[in-house]
Design a protein around this motif. Structure first.
Motif, PDB file in Angstrom:
ATOM      1  N   ASP A  54      21.567  -2.694 -46.736  1.00 54.85           N
ATOM      2  CA  ASP A  54      22.567  -3.687 -46.337  1.00 54.85           C
ATOM      3  C   ASP A  54      22.417  -4.017 -44.856  1.00 54.85           C
ATOM      4  O   ASP A  54      22.512  -5.171 -44.459  1.00 54.85           O
ATOM      5  CB  ASP A  54      23.983  -3.179 -46.606  1.00 54.85           C
ATOM      6  CG  ASP A  54      24.358  -3.208 -48.077  1.00 54.85           C
ATOM      7  OD1 ASP A  54      23.831  -4.068 -48.814  1.00 54.85           O
ATOM      8  OD2 ASP A  54      25.181  -2.386 -48.489  1.00 54.85           O
ATOM      9  N   LEU A  69      32.970   1.346 -58.229  1.00 51.90           N
ATOM     10  CA  LEU A  69      33.547   1.221 -56.887  1.00 51.90           C
ATOM     11  C   LEU A  69      33.432   2.533 -56.113  1.00 51.90           C
ATOM     12  O   LEU A  69      33.047   2.549 -54.936  1.00 51.90           O
ATOM     13  CB  LEU A  69      35.004   0.776 -56.967  1.00 51.90           C
ATOM     14  CG  LEU A  69      35.242  -0.651 -57.438  1.00 51.90           C
ATOM     15  CD1 LEU A  69      36.724  -0.876 -57.709  1.00 51.90           C
ATOM     16  CD2 LEU A  69      34.712  -1.658 -56.430  1.00 51.90           C
ATOM     17  N   TYR A 107      35.207  -7.590 -63.025  1.00 50.84           N
ATOM     18  CA  TYR A 107      35.374  -6.731 -61.845  1.00 50.84           C
ATOM     19  C   TYR A 107      34.479  -5.511 -62.014  1.00 50.84           C
ATOM     20  O   TYR A 107      34.140  -5.139 -63.136  1.00 50.84           O
ATOM     21  CB  TYR A 107      36.807  -6.178 -61.737  1.00 50.84           C
ATOM     22  CG  TYR A 107      37.899  -7.176 -61.583  1.00 50.84           C
ATOM     23  CD1 TYR A 107      38.239  -7.663 -60.326  1.00 50.84           C
ATOM     24  CD2 TYR A 107      38.626  -7.619 -62.683  1.00 50.84           C
ATOM     25  CE1 TYR A 107      39.276  -8.569 -60.177  1.00 50.84           C
ATOM     26  CE2 TYR A 107      39.656  -8.528 -62.543  1.00 50.84           C
ATOM     27  CZ  TYR A 107      39.969  -8.994 -61.291  1.00 50.84           C
ATOM     28  OH  TYR A 107      40.999  -9.898 -61.134  1.00 50.84           O
ATOM     29  N   VAL A 133      29.977   3.295 -54.688  1.00 53.97           N
ATOM     30  CA  VAL A 133      29.571   2.547 -53.485  1.00 53.97           C
ATOM     31  C   VAL A 133      30.584   2.694 -52.351  1.00 53.97           C
ATOM     32  O   VAL A 133      30.484   2.009 -51.334  1.00 53.97           O
ATOM     33  CB  VAL A 133      29.294   1.053 -53.800  1.00 53.97           C
ATOM     34  CG1 VAL A 133      28.124   0.907 -54.766  1.00 53.97           C
ATOM     35  CG2 VAL A 133      30.523   0.346 -54.323  1.00 53.97           C
ATOM     36  N   GLY A 134      31.561   3.582 -52.528  1.00 50.40           N
ATOM     37  CA  GLY A 134      32.507   3.879 -51.465  1.00 50.40           C
ATOM     38  C   GLY A 134      33.600   2.848 -51.262  1.00 50.40           C
ATOM     39  O   GLY A 134      34.118   2.706 -50.158  1.00 50.40           O
ATOM     40  N   LEU A 135      33.969   2.151 -52.317  1.00 49.16           N
ATOM     41  CA  LEU A 135      35.030   1.146 -52.227  1.00 49.16           C
ATOM     42  C   LEU A 135      36.183   1.519 -53.148  1.00 49.16           C
ATOM     43  O   LEU A 135      36.009   2.266 -54.106  1.00 49.16           O
ATOM     44  CB  LEU A 135      34.485  -0.238 -52.606  1.00 49.16           C
ATOM     45  CG  LEU A 135      33.368  -0.802 -51.739  1.00 49.16           C
ATOM     46  CD1 LEU A 135      32.825  -2.093 -52.342  1.00 49.16           C
ATOM     47  CD2 LEU A 135      33.863  -1.043 -50.323  1.00 49.16           C
ATOM     48  N   THR A 136      37.353   0.954 -52.877  1.00 48.53           N
ATOM     49  CA  THR A 136      38.499   1.163 -53.753  1.00 48.53           C
ATOM     50  C   THR A 136      39.057  -0.156 -54.283  1.00 48.53           C
ATOM     51  O   THR A 136      39.672  -0.190 -55.336  1.00 48.53           O
ATOM     52  CB  THR A 136      39.633   1.920 -53.021  1.00 48.53           C
ATOM     53  OG1 THR A 136      39.979   1.200 -51.843  1.00 48.53           O
ATOM     54  CG2 THR A 136      39.190   3.339 -52.656  1.00 48.53           C
ATOM     55  N   ASP A 137      38.854  -1.229 -53.547  1.00 52.52           N
ATOM     56  CA  ASP A 137      39.389  -2.538 -53.917  1.00 52.52           C
ATOM     57  C   ASP A 137      38.326  -3.319 -54.687  1.00 52.52           C
ATOM     58  O   ASP A 137      37.254  -3.612 -54.147  1.00 52.52           O
ATOM     59  CB  ASP A 137      39.781  -3.302 -52.659  1.00 52.52           C
ATOM     60  CG  ASP A 137      40.377  -4.670 -52.935  1.00 52.52           C
ATOM     61  OD1 ASP A 137      40.403  -5.107 -54.108  1.00 52.52           O
ATOM     62  OD2 ASP A 137      40.819  -5.314 -51.962  1.00 52.52           O
ATOM     63  N   GLN A 145      36.387  -6.256 -53.164  1.00 50.37           N
ATOM     64  CA  GLN A 145      35.409  -6.056 -52.094  1.00 50.37           C
ATOM     65  C   GLN A 145      33.973  -6.084 -52.598  1.00 50.37           C
ATOM     66  O   GLN A 145      33.050  -6.113 -51.796  1.00 50.37           O
ATOM     67  CB  GLN A 145      35.658  -4.723 -51.391  1.00 50.37           C
ATOM     68  CG  GLN A 145      36.937  -4.691 -50.595  1.00 50.37           C
ATOM     69  CD  GLN A 145      37.135  -3.343 -49.949  1.00 50.37           C
ATOM     70  OE1 GLN A 145      37.205  -2.321 -50.622  1.00 50.37           O
ATOM     71  NE2 GLN A 145      37.209  -3.352 -48.631  1.00 50.37           N
ATOM     72  N   LEU A 146      33.757  -6.051 -53.899  1.00 49.38           N
ATOM     73  CA  LEU A 146      32.401  -5.999 -54.444  1.00 49.38           C
ATOM     74  C   LEU A 146      32.135  -7.242 -55.287  1.00 49.38           C
ATOM     75  O   LEU A 146      32.765  -7.446 -56.320  1.00 49.38           O
ATOM     76  CB  LEU A 146      32.220  -4.734 -55.287  1.00 49.38           C
ATOM     77  CG  LEU A 146      30.801  -4.434 -55.752  1.00 49.38           C
ATOM     78  CD1 LEU A 146      29.867  -4.233 -54.554  1.00 49.38           C
ATOM     79  CD2 LEU A 146      30.787  -3.195 -56.638  1.00 49.38           C
TER      80      LEU A 146
END
Length: 133
Positions: free
Chosen positions: A122, A49, A43, A52-56, A59-60
């Protein structure tokens, strides 16, 4: 490479799939991929995370680390070579949820991250994918 996995694909399986994806990238693009390394992690960590502006972590599925070719300079030194990290558990989850062949899924993520190496955002890659028949 059409592989059948008897058990959950290992990190070594993912690395082999990533290298097979690189081998299918055509010239002239393939001519600019020397030095990119592939790494497999279970992970993304919390720091990655957040960057790149993610928390879950699910999602990556992959991430390009490095300077895009458009920003490279002979004056840049002391930098690590570019690398692509594939996140095994999120890829396995997407594989199971979508039924897409794992080879195709890994290839899609590798090509997407290679796009970042060439300086594509992206949004630009999404637009290119939408233009495909």
């Amino acid at each position: 490479m059409n592989r059948h996995f008897g058990s959950t694909p290992s990190a070594a399986d993912f690395e082999a799939l990533a290298h097979a994806a690189f081998a299918r990238i055509p010239a002239p693009f393939a001519d600019h991929l020397d030095g990119i390394t592939v790494h497999i992690q279970e992970y993304a960590d919390a720091e990655t995370l957040a960057a790149v502006g993610l928390t879950d972590p699910f999602q990556l599925t992959g991430l390009y680390h490095g300077r895009p070719m458009s920003e490279e300079s002979v004056w840049s030194s002391g930098q690590f070579p570019p690398r692509i990290t594939l996140y095994r558990q999120p890829l396995l989850a997407e594989w199971r949820q979508t039924g897409v062949r794992l080879e195709d899924l890994v290839t899609h993520v590798v090509v997407h991250e290679v796009g970042h190496h060439f300086g594509l955002s992206d949004e630009q890659m999404h637009d290119l994918e939408q233009d495909q028949p």
